[in-house]
Design an enzyme around this catalytic site. Structure first.
Site, mmCIF file in Angstrom:
data_model
loop_
_atom_site.group_PDB
_atom_site.id
_atom_site.type_symbol
_atom_site.label_atom_id
_atom_site.label_comp_id
_atom_site.label_asym_id
_atom_site.label_seq_id
_atom_site.Cartn_x
_atom_site.Cartn_y
_atom_site.Cartn_z
ATOM 1 N N HIS A 1 2.859 7.353 -7.156
ATOM 2 C CA HIS A 1 1.492 7.293 -6.624
ATOM 3 C C HIS A 1 1.473 7.126 -5.106
ATOM 4 O O HIS A 1 0.410 6.993 -4.501
ATOM 5 C CB HIS A 1 0.763 6.125 -7.295
ATOM 6 C CG HIS A 1 -0.720 6.165 -7.161
ATOM 7 N ND1 HIS A 1 -1.432 5.282 -6.376
ATOM 8 C CD2 HIS A 1 -1.644 6.999 -7.707
ATOM 9 C CE1 HIS A 1 -2.716 5.548 -6.452
ATOM 10 N NE2 HIS A 1 -2.879 6.585 -7.242
ATOM 11 N N LYS B 1 1.558 7.942 -1.103
ATOM 12 C CA LYS B 1 1.102 9.001 -0.206
ATOM 13 C C LYS B 1 1.746 8.740 1.144
ATOM 14 O O LYS B 1 1.305 7.870 1.904
ATOM 15 C CB LYS B 1 -0.420 8.997 -0.053
ATOM 16 C CG LYS B 1 -1.185 9.349 -1.332
ATOM 17 C CD LYS B 1 -1.534 8.139 -2.123
ATOM 18 C CE LYS B 1 -2.424 8.533 -3.304
ATOM 19 N NZ LYS B 1 -2.489 7.492 -4.323
ATOM 20 N N ASP C 1 11.056 13.098 11.229
ATOM 21 C CA ASP C 1 12.205 12.745 12.081
ATOM 22 C C ASP C 1 12.564 11.267 11.994
ATOM 23 O O ASP C 1 13.191 10.718 12.913
ATOM 24 C CB ASP C 1 11.941 13.138 13.540
ATOM 25 C CG ASP C 1 11.882 14.651 13.731
ATOM 26 O OD1 ASP C 1 12.453 15.369 12.891
ATOM 27 O OD2 ASP C 1 11.269 15.101 14.708
ATOM 28 N N HIS D 1 -12.208 6.110 -1.987
ATOM 29 C CA HIS D 1 -10.855 6.155 -2.529
ATOM 30 C C HIS D 1 -9.897 5.229 -1.771
ATOM 31 O O HIS D 1 -8.712 5.165 -2.068
ATOM 32 C CB HIS D 1 -10.334 7.605 -2.465
ATOM 33 C CG HIS D 1 -9.090 7.839 -3.259
ATOM 34 N ND1 HIS D 1 -7.832 7.946 -2.683
ATOM 35 C CD2 HIS D 1 -8.894 7.996 -4.592
ATOM 36 C CE1 HIS D 1 -6.932 8.152 -3.620
ATOM 37 N NE2 HIS D 1 -7.536 8.191 -4.794
ATOM 38 N N LYS E 1 -7.810 1.973 -0.127
ATOM 39 C CA LYS E 1 -7.137 0.779 -0.657
ATOM 40 C C LYS E 1 -6.664 -0.055 0.532
ATOM 41 O O LYS E 1 -5.541 0.106 1.021
ATOM 42 C CB LYS E 1 -5.927 1.160 -1.519
ATOM 43 C CG LYS E 1 -6.221 2.158 -2.654
ATOM 44 C CD LYS E 1 -5.841 3.541 -2.286
ATOM 45 C CE LYS E 1 -5.830 4.528 -3.433
ATOM 46 N NZ LYS E 1 -6.928 4.555 -4.333
ATOM 47 N N ASP F 1 -8.577 -13.213 7.246
ATOM 48 C CA ASP F 1 -8.623 -14.158 8.366
ATOM 49 C C ASP F 1 -8.443 -13.501 9.729
ATOM 50 O O ASP F 1 -7.985 -14.137 10.689
ATOM 51 C CB ASP F 1 -7.574 -15.260 8.192
ATOM 52 C CG ASP F 1 -8.000 -16.314 7.167
ATOM 53 O OD1 ASP F 1 -9.184 -16.304 6.766
ATOM 54 O OD2 ASP F 1 -7.144 -17.123 6.765
#
Length: 382
Positions: A123, A125, A130, A300, A302, A307
């Site tokens: 999952h 991404k 380089d 979508h 996450k 703080d």
């Protein structure tokens, strides 16, 4: 492959130096895709692209062209995509191979395979160029995330560009997964590493290791940050079904006076997850937390910020599948300037949300209550 028109460009939401790193906080495909394509175009030795969803649509074609051009120039280009999440034609993959790109499907579905192996998906991404420039976050390679002016759906998501030692960390995780997935050998001389020491202000956390004791690093990082919080916790998570320990930690934080705000996807591509999420609203609202449902484009992202000093951007949903099963990666940044930018992004996003108040929660219809609890019982499989 025919060359698609270039993606529209937009400045990063925020850019700054953090220790040995240069970071760019990227909002949506409008900012992330052009930056990713520019990094690919500048590759001299290696390109490593890892994605849960790869589609042979307009956006997939745009990336394929960029990858093929670098492969033709002698760059080693490796593409790892999840066989379950992706939708690519054989002709699309054949064209990549003819151009010199090395595409690899992670765990093609086999009926004879053990269920645990089939259920655990890649999952992540990530894009690493380089060994020095990396991207991490929630964006897959699909028209869903592209800007509307580029023919996309403009889903709301967050990505991060990292230039510095942490890019080599992400490359290390990619190469481990590539090897375990049965990828062809890599040219080790091409994969240099940043000579500087890892910077504790910018860390990559992944749960790719096979040993069970290593699978909870991301979950534990969230829980520890929540338990240490003294002022505010802002969480944006598209699929919000955290384990009980995190739910209790959020409730305990709210009860001790922490400003806990949680943004979830009110507009979603997985309605069953939203219904299941609503089953836990009551416990959090009773503790004093505030819940917001995003409206409009699909959410979508996450991310989290605690703080004004601790922040994370990555691929991990706060649900059982991400925290226990899937291969994921998050960047954790401990820096007030970056956390401040994350808080500003969260605050701006609140304008697109509807707050779920206690009064509104109490008035929800019986059918919704029943549907929510039914969906919550299946939470481990959503």
């Amino acid at each position: 492959m025919s060359q698609p028109p270039p993606a529209s460009t937009a400045p990063a939401f925020a850019e700054m130096t953090v220790g040995h790193h240069r970071l760019a906080l990227l909002k949506d495909g409008a900012q992330a895709y052009p930056a990713m394509l520019a990094a690919i175009a500048g590759a001299q030795r290696t390109v490593c692209l890892e994605t849960y969803i790869l589609r042979s649509d307009r956006t997939g074609q745009r990336f394929a062209e960029a990858l093929a051009e670098r492969a033709a120039a002698g760059v080693e280009v490796s593409v790892l995509f999840d066989a379950w999440g992706s939708s690519v034609s054989s002709s699309f993959l054949d064209e990549l191979r003819r151009a010199g790109v090395r595409p690899l499907a992670f765990r093609p579905i086999e009926l004879s395979a053990p269920f645990g192996k089939v259920a655990r998906r890649d999952h992540r991404k990530a894009l690493i160029v380089d060994g020095a420039i990396a991207f991490i976050g929630g964006l897959n390679i699909s028209d869903d995330y592209a800007a509307p002016e580029d023919g996309g759906a403009g889903w709301r998501d967050t990505h991060l560009r990292i230039e510095g030692p942490a890019a080599a960390e992400l490359q290390y995780f990619f190469l481990r997964t590539w090897q375990r997935a049965g990828g062809p050998p890599v040219d080790g001389e091409r994969y240099g590493y940043d000579a500087r020491r890892p910077d504790p202000a910018v860390q990559i956390i992944s749960n790719d290791l096979p040993r069970r004791r290593h699978r909870h690093g991301i979950r534990d990082a969230y829980r520890q940050a929540i338990e240490r919080a003294r002022r505010r916790i802002f969480i944006t998570n598209a699929y919000f079904l955290p384990p009980l320990r995190i739910i209790h930690a959020l409730a305990a934080a709210a009860r001790r006076g922490v400003d806990v705000r949680i943004m979830v996807a009110g507009t979603t591509d997985v309605p069953a997850v939203l219904l299941a999420s609503r089953a836990i609203y009551g416990h959090l609202l009773d503790a004093g937390a505030r819940l917001f449902e995003w409206r409009g484009r699909v959410l979508h992202a996450k991310t989290a910020v605690v703080d004004g000093s601790w922040a994370t951007v990555g691929s991990t949903n706060l649900d059982s599948q991400s925290l226990r099963m899937n291969i994921e990666a998050n960047a954790v940044i401990t820096h007030r300037g970056f956390a401040g930018a994350m808080e500003r992004m969260f605050t701006e996003d609140l304008a697109s949300c509807r707050e779920i108040t206690v009064a509104r929660w109490i008035r929800r219809p019986l059918w919704e209550r029943a549907a929510s609890w039914t969906a919550y019982l299946a939470r481990d499989w959503l």
